[in-house]
Design an enzyme around this catalytic site. Structure first.
Site, PDB file in Angstrom:
ATOM      1  N   LYS A 171     -13.684   3.648   6.434  1.00 13.28           N
ATOM      2  CA  LYS A 171     -14.214   2.938   7.600  1.00 13.28           C
ATOM      3  C   LYS A 171     -13.043   2.346   8.376  1.00 13.28           C
ATOM      4  CE  LYS A 171     -16.489  -1.179   9.192  1.00 13.28           C
ATOM      5  NZ  LYS A 171     -16.941  -2.535   8.840  1.00 13.28           N
TER       6      LYS A 171
ATOM      7  N   GLY B 107     -20.212 -11.214  11.321  1.00 12.88           N
ATOM      8  CA  GLY B 107     -20.502 -12.470  10.640  1.00 12.88           C
ATOM      9  C   GLY B 107     -21.314 -13.465  11.431  1.00 12.88           C
TER      10      GLY B 107
ATOM     11  N   GLY C 168     -23.322  -8.111  12.664  1.00 16.52           N
ATOM     12  CA  GLY C 168     -24.234  -8.943  13.440  1.00 16.52           C
ATOM     13  C   GLY C 168     -25.636  -9.092  12.886  1.00 16.52           C
TER      14      GLY C 168
ATOM     15  N   ASN D 150     -22.658  -7.106   5.343  1.00 15.78           N
ATOM     16  CA  ASN D 150     -22.050  -7.855   4.255  1.00 15.78           C
ATOM     17  C   ASN D 150     -22.509  -9.315   4.292  1.00 15.78           C
ATOM     18  OD1 ASN D 150     -18.606  -8.335   3.031  1.00 15.78           O
ATOM     19  ND2 ASN D 150     -20.535  -8.884   2.148  1.00 15.78           N
ATOM     20  N   THR D 151     -22.124 -10.046   5.358  1.00 18.56           N
ATOM     21  CA  THR D 151     -22.393 -11.478   5.417  1.00 18.56           C
ATOM     22  C   THR D 151     -23.885 -11.792   5.375  1.00 18.56           C
ATOM     23  OG1 THR D 151     -20.415 -11.685   6.789  1.00 18.56           O
ATOM     24  CG2 THR D 151     -21.846 -13.592   6.673  1.00 18.56           C
TER      25      THR D 151
END
Length: 259
Positions: free
Chosen positions: A100, A161, A188, A209-210
């Site tokens: 990535k 994030g 997002g 992720n976040t």
């Protein structure tokens, strides 16, 4: 639900999950399991996958035999940095090609620097990498990255994030309609409804992720995201009913009523 196809390989899960920001590798593994993800992304500059001898390695908790690793260039601000980082990842993971690419523009917004991203993509594709690329939601840039040879284009929904969800669904729709490679939302997404909306638009998948690691209960949120991605994909394939402004339609039959 049909499979996600990336760089010649098929995956049952359309949810790709990051491995950072968890309290420890044990929680990371539990969240990944709950998400059903088969592709996990790892920040080479922040996570030990063997480059730091004597420290716990993510490879012990998420064996490459069980998961497809997606090394990323989080924290890179130039094409040269990104290329060096992914060449290191290839060495650490025994010739691994799927990566990535993200090249950031500034440390405050983490918005992509598309000029440097294009430069890095050209080098990496020529160097034999299968490049999934994080980019802005600019349809022109997305098409250029596809034409360079990236195997998937990953426009942001909103800032990394931020948890703000999809701020510009119209641009995402244009990118999806014109792409010949998979389009996955990256960055997002904040909660399950954001994931479902992205999939309903026609995205092939979502990377997050976040949204999971930052939840009060990451493992439960991972489970919710798994279900949202599946539901959104099914809704897209089913085809939603037409919207009818000021035109109500009874849900029950209007003929053959008892009088």
């Amino acid at each position: 639900m049909n499979t996600l196809n990336i760089a010649g390989k098929s995956y049952n899960s359309r949810l790709l999950v990051g491995t950072g920001k968890y309290k420890d590798f044990t929680e990371t593994r539990a969240a990944i399991d709950a998400s059903g993800a088969e592709i996990v992304t790892v920040a080479i500059r922040r996570t030990n996958i063997g480059q730091n001898a004597g420290e716990p390695s993510l490879l012990e908790y998420l064996p490459p035999e069980e998961f497809t690793y997606l090394p990323n260039t989080a924290g890179c601000y130039s094409a040269d940095e990104a290329v060096r980082t992914l060449r290191l990842a290839r060495e650490l993971l025994d010739g691994h090609r799927l990566v990535k690419l993200e090249v950031l523009g500034d440390p405050n917004t983490l918005y992509p620097n598309v000029i440097e991203t294009i430069k890095a993509a050209e080098v990496l594709v020529k160097d034999g990498f299968d490049v999934m690329v994080y980019t802005s939601d600019d349809p022109i840039i997305a098409k250029q990255l596809e034409e360079i040879g990236c195997c998937a284009v990953m426009p942001l929904a909103s800032l990394i994030g931020s948890g703000m969800g999809i701020l510009n669904p119209w641009n995402l729709q244009i990118i999806i309609e014109n792409a010949k490679v998979p389009v996955l939302v990256d960055a997002g997404v904040g909660t399950a409804s954001d994931a479902a909306i992205a999939m309903e638009l026609g995205c092939e998948g979502i990377l997050m992720n976040t949204a999971i690691a930052g939840a009060n209960n990451p493992i439960l949120m991972a489970s919710a995201m798994k279900k949202a991605v599946e539901a959104g994909r099914e809704a897209f394939l089913a085809g939603r009913m037409a919207k009818k402004l000021y035109s109500a339609t009874p849900s029950s039959p209007t003929s053959g009523l008892i009088s």
